[in-house]
Design an enzyme around this catalytic site. Structure first.
Site, PDB file in Angstrom:
ATOM      1  CB  SER A 147      -0.923  -0.002   1.229  1.00  0.00           C
ATOM      2  OG  SER A 147      -0.160  -0.144   2.415  1.00  0.00           O
ATOM      3  CG  HIS A 175      -3.061  -1.109  -2.847  1.00  0.00           C
ATOM      4  ND1 HIS A 175      -3.306   0.226  -2.632  1.00  0.00           N
ATOM      5  CD2 HIS A 175      -3.267  -1.723  -1.651  1.00  0.00           C
ATOM      6  CE1 HIS A 175      -3.649   0.410  -1.367  1.00  0.00           C
ATOM      7  NE2 HIS A 175      -3.631  -0.759  -0.757  1.00  0.00           N
ATOM      8  CD  GLU A 187      -3.960   2.889  -5.420  1.00  0.00           C
ATOM      9  OE1 GLU A 187      -3.750   4.075  -5.691  1.00  0.00           O
ATOM     10  OE2 GLU A 187      -3.517   2.349  -4.393  1.00  0.00           O
ATOM     11  CG  ASN A 225      -3.104   3.800   1.382  1.00  0.00           C
ATOM     12  OD1 ASN A 225      -4.183   3.859   1.955  1.00  0.00           O
ATOM     13  ND2 ASN A 225      -2.484   2.653   1.154  1.00  0.00           N
TER      14      ASN A 225
END
Length: 317
Positions: A147, A175, A187, A225
């Site tokens: 992440s 991800h 992702e 994130n």
């Protein structure tokens, strides 16, 4: 900061990864998936792959206890889906039969696609990918569920010679969002070495799993994130400095922005240790003080109050 500079350079040259590719142009057929890590993320990825992509999955974890816990959780999820008539018992049995737990990473020698989902510890991931480069077939895609850690750095761990991209061109990030069986987003992140064929294969397999792929550059925090963690961190700072109490903070975001849960509850579900690790990466890799982790977040992790998985966080479980 070297990896950050490389990433910025790659952003200016979006097609540069193709220049380093030693991968032949092909459409990869994933006949067997490998997943490393039988925790919440790894188990979720393995289960969705078995159910939606209907591919055999080898689930690897060094801990027999973690494997036993993970497989029990998979059976619980399948039983719940049967009870709610989302799937039939036959479909549940088929999905369970596609999952093969093992403590040996050597059992990935026939995997066409491997997804690593271990804790966010760079040295651990580098060691795993170095081993995968030796164990897996030379056509296999080597994916990480990281992440926050640079994909370029992870890819570099697969070779002793930076000029030889035979292995590093096959490294990519997939991800997945948590919980994997529910969240549709994933992702896809390319490192500097990642070939276009690898990126395309990753997107295709995630779609086969029923996911909606978004592509991100290899920049600290990527997309999800980079946006989400500062939001959570600021909510924790608001709590710490008395701007609002826990319930008010979560309620205003739920009722004011129509999100399913507030930032503090979400942090508990993610894991406060994970939130802290990602904020540290953002802060260290960018050097920007806006990503400095909240003092309260650090203290709660030090206390072992990690959220739902430890039974105590901003809420009690």
């Amino acid at each position: 900061m070297a990896s950050t500079n490389l990433t910025k350079h790659a952003l200016r040259l979006p097609s540069q990864s193709r220049l380093f590719s030693t991968t032949c142009s092909r459409s990869l057929e994933v006949r067997r998936l490998g997943v490393i890590g039988a925790g919440q993320m790894g188990l979720g990825i393995a289960l969705v792959a078995a159910q939606r992509a209907q591919v055999p999955v080898t689930l690897v974890d060094s801990s027999p206890k973690s494997l036993e816990k993970g497989m029990a959780f998979a059976e619980k999820l399948l039983a719940r889906d049967v009870s709610k008539q989302r799937i039939t018992q036959e479909q549940a049995n088929t999905a369970r039969a596609l999952l093969t737990p093992t403590t040996s990473i050597e059992d990935l020698s026939e995997a066409d696609f491997v997804i690593e989902a271990v804790p966010e510890i760079p040295s651990l991931k580098f060691d795993i990918f170095s081993r995968l480069a030796q164990i897996c077939p030379k056509h296999a895609i080597l994916a990480t569920n990281t992440s926050s850690i640079s994909i370029t750095r992870i890819a570099a761990s697969t070779t002793q010679d930076p000029k030889d991209t035979t292995n590093s061109s096959r490294v990519v990030s997939t991800h997945f969002m948590n919980p994997v069986p529910i969240q549709k987003g994933v992702e896809i992140i390319s490192g500097l070495q990642t070939s276009k064929e690898t990126l395309d294969a990753a997107v295709a397999f995630c779609k086969r799993m029923g996911k909606i792929a978004s592509v991100s550059a290899d920049s600290p925090g990527f997309l999800a994130n980079r946006i989400l963690m500062p939001y959570i961190n600021e909510a924790i700072t608001c709590l710490d400095t008395g701007v609002g109490d826990r319930d008010s903070i979560d309620a205003i975001m739920k009722n004011g922005t129509n999100v399913p849960m507030g930032p503090l509850q979400l942090a508990d579900f993610i894991g406060l240790d994970t939130c802290l690790a990602i904020m540290k990466v953002l802060h260290e890799e960018t050097g920007d003080s806006k990503y400095r982790p909240s003092i309260l977040l650090r203290n709660m992790v030090d206390a072992g109050w990690l959220g739902k998985k430890s039974g105590k966080g901003f809420y009690d479980y």
